[in-house]
Write a protein that holds these residues in place. Structure first.
Motif, short mmCIF file in Angstrom:
data_model
loop_
_atom_site.label_atom_id
_atom_site.label_comp_id
_atom_site.label_asym_id
_atom_site.label_seq_id
_atom_site.Cartn_x
_atom_site.Cartn_y
_atom_site.Cartn_z
N TYR A 218 0.84 -1.19 0.00
CA TYR A 218 0.00 0.00 0.00
C TYR A 218 0.88 1.25 0.00
CZ TYR A 218 -4.11 -2.59 1.85
OH TYR A 218 -5.15 -3.45 2.05
N PRO A 219 0.39 2.35 -0.58
CA PRO A 219 1.04 3.65 -0.33
C PRO A 219 0.55 4.20 1.02
CG PRO A 219 -0.79 3.93 -1.86
CD PRO A 219 -0.70 2.46 -1.57
N PHE A 220 1.42 4.82 1.77
CA PHE A 220 1.04 5.40 3.05
C PHE A 220 1.53 6.84 3.13
CE2 PHE A 220 1.19 0.84 4.11
CZ PHE A 220 -0.08 0.69 4.66
N PRO A 221 0.71 7.73 3.67
CA PRO A 221 1.15 9.12 3.85
C PRO A 221 2.09 9.23 5.04
CG PRO A 221 -1.04 8.84 4.78
CD PRO A 221 -0.68 7.52 4.13
N SER A 222 2.65 10.40 5.21
CA SER A 222 3.56 10.62 6.34
C SER A 222 2.78 10.57 7.65
CB SER A 222 4.26 11.97 6.20
OG SER A 222 3.29 13.02 6.25
N GLY A 223 3.50 10.26 8.72
CA GLY A 223 2.90 10.29 10.05
C GLY A 223 2.37 8.96 10.53
N LEU A 224 2.43 7.89 9.72
CA LEU A 224 1.90 6.59 10.14
C LEU A 224 3.02 5.62 10.50
CD1 LEU A 224 -0.97 5.99 7.54
CD2 LEU A 224 -1.00 7.27 9.69
#
Length: 361
Positions: A218-224
């Protein structure tokens, strides 16, 4: 958040007989979803007016009907992605059919129901009027071709890459739950844990190292992601097949002209020439004699079973366990015209476990 994620249905843990050695358990676990190499997987698209779900309209006490049919443009995306996987030279062949009773894979396009697929042979127990794959958003939109490639990866037995225990990902759990609770997913904590935070067993993963470029990532945004540090700003896979993806499927499904671990010969159905209600003795063996012969592999420890499909469920019909004695195992069963049967051959090796389906006509 703009990324949309595949949501797999929770599956019960497999049950194995007590007392099995660790190596045998590992082989059973790693191969239980994989197809017999050489299998032709037939797929169809739902296309009838009656192919739909009736779902509640929140806060109204009313329901609405959502169709499973998709546009020809979306179907072409899926067809192209099946071809892309097959063009790698894998030993699995995909063939589109118009009759859903002949299809192991049945594909719908219900908007709002998420994108998902049964994993490998988990598709076989589904009833012929049930979806084994769904696309819940427009595949013709920019960047969405990867969704179809991802779901077909599940068909081939691959699982989510970010859940690999080899990834070493340390999540900010509450940030992940909060991110997925909002639009466009609206996932429960249970769904988020199952599809993102839960670690796979070592026998379930696609490889021995984490591949952040995988189509199954999966692509994940910053902060996870807290660790590894270089991914705190996010994970951004390209949405294409990575070198490791190709290596994995070619290892499990080598082409016929490439040396590789021995695989079971896939079952091939042939007309029996029966009249309505007639029965015939049936022995299983490729390709046209309808006898299925299990060769000697390793220590020869294998089980061959025939199931009959009734009301969408497989029911035991006949079987043989060779008890670990190396020899060719042959079983006979009595089949009835118009019914669907499964032939399951299981070797206690990561190579050569599988299940195929046949319609007796």
């Amino acid at each position: 958040m703009t990324a949309r994620y595949c949501s797999l249905a929770q599956a019960p843990a497999p049950a194995f007989a007590p007392g099995l050695a660790a190596g045998r358990l590992s082989a059973l676990a790693s191969g239980r979803r994989m197809w017999v190499n050489g299998t032709v997987l037939h797929y169809c698209f739902f296309d009838r007016d009656t192919d739909a779900s009736v779902i509640p309209v929140p806060g109204t006490g009313m329901t609405r009907r959502v169709p499973w049919t998709g546009s020809e443009e979306q179907r072409d995306v899926v067809r192209g992605c099946f071809a892309q996987w097959q063009d790698l030279g894998i030993g699995i062949t995909f063939a589109e059919v118009g009759d859903r009773s002949e299809a192991e894979l049945r594909i719908g396009f219900q908007l709002g129901a998420g994108s998902w697929s049964a994993v490998g042979r988990d598709a076989l127990p589904a009833g012929r009027h049930e979806r084994t794959m769904n696309f819940g958003w427009d595949l013709t939109a920019p960047g969405e071709r990867g969704t179809a490639l991802h779901e077909i990866g599940h068909v081939l037995g691959m699982l989510h890459e970010h859940q690999s225990p080899f990834a070493g990902i340390h999540w900010d759990d509450e940030a992940v739950y909060a991110e997925l609770a909002g639009p466009p997913h609206h996932w429960s904590r249970e769904t988020t844990h199952y599809n993102i935070l839960r670690k796979l067993g070592p026998d379930e993963v696609n490889g021995s190292v984490w591949d952040p470029q995988s189509i199954m990532e999966y692509p994940f945004p910053s902060g996870l992601v807290l660790e590894p540090e270089q991914y705190r700003a996010g994970v951004d896979p390209p949405g294409t097949l990575s070198a490791a993806d190709k290596e994995f499927v070619l290892r499990w499904y080598p082409p016929a002209d490439r040396p590789g671990p021995p695989a079971l010969v896939p079952f091939r159905s042939a007309p029996l020439g029966l009249g309505p209600g007639e029965q015939a003795d049936f022995v299983v063996d490729p390709p046209e004699t309808r006898t299925y012969t299990l060769g000697t592999f390793g220590d020869g420890d294998a089980v061959v079973v025939v199931f009959e499909e009734r009301d969408g469920e497989p029911r035991y019909l006949a079987g043989q366990d060779d008890g670990g004695t190396p020899h060719n195992a042959t079983i006979s069963a009595r089949l009835v015209k118009g019914r669907r049967y499964f032939v399951r051959a299981r070797l206690y090796s990561a190579w050569g476990s599988g299940e195929t389906a046949v319609m007796c006509w």
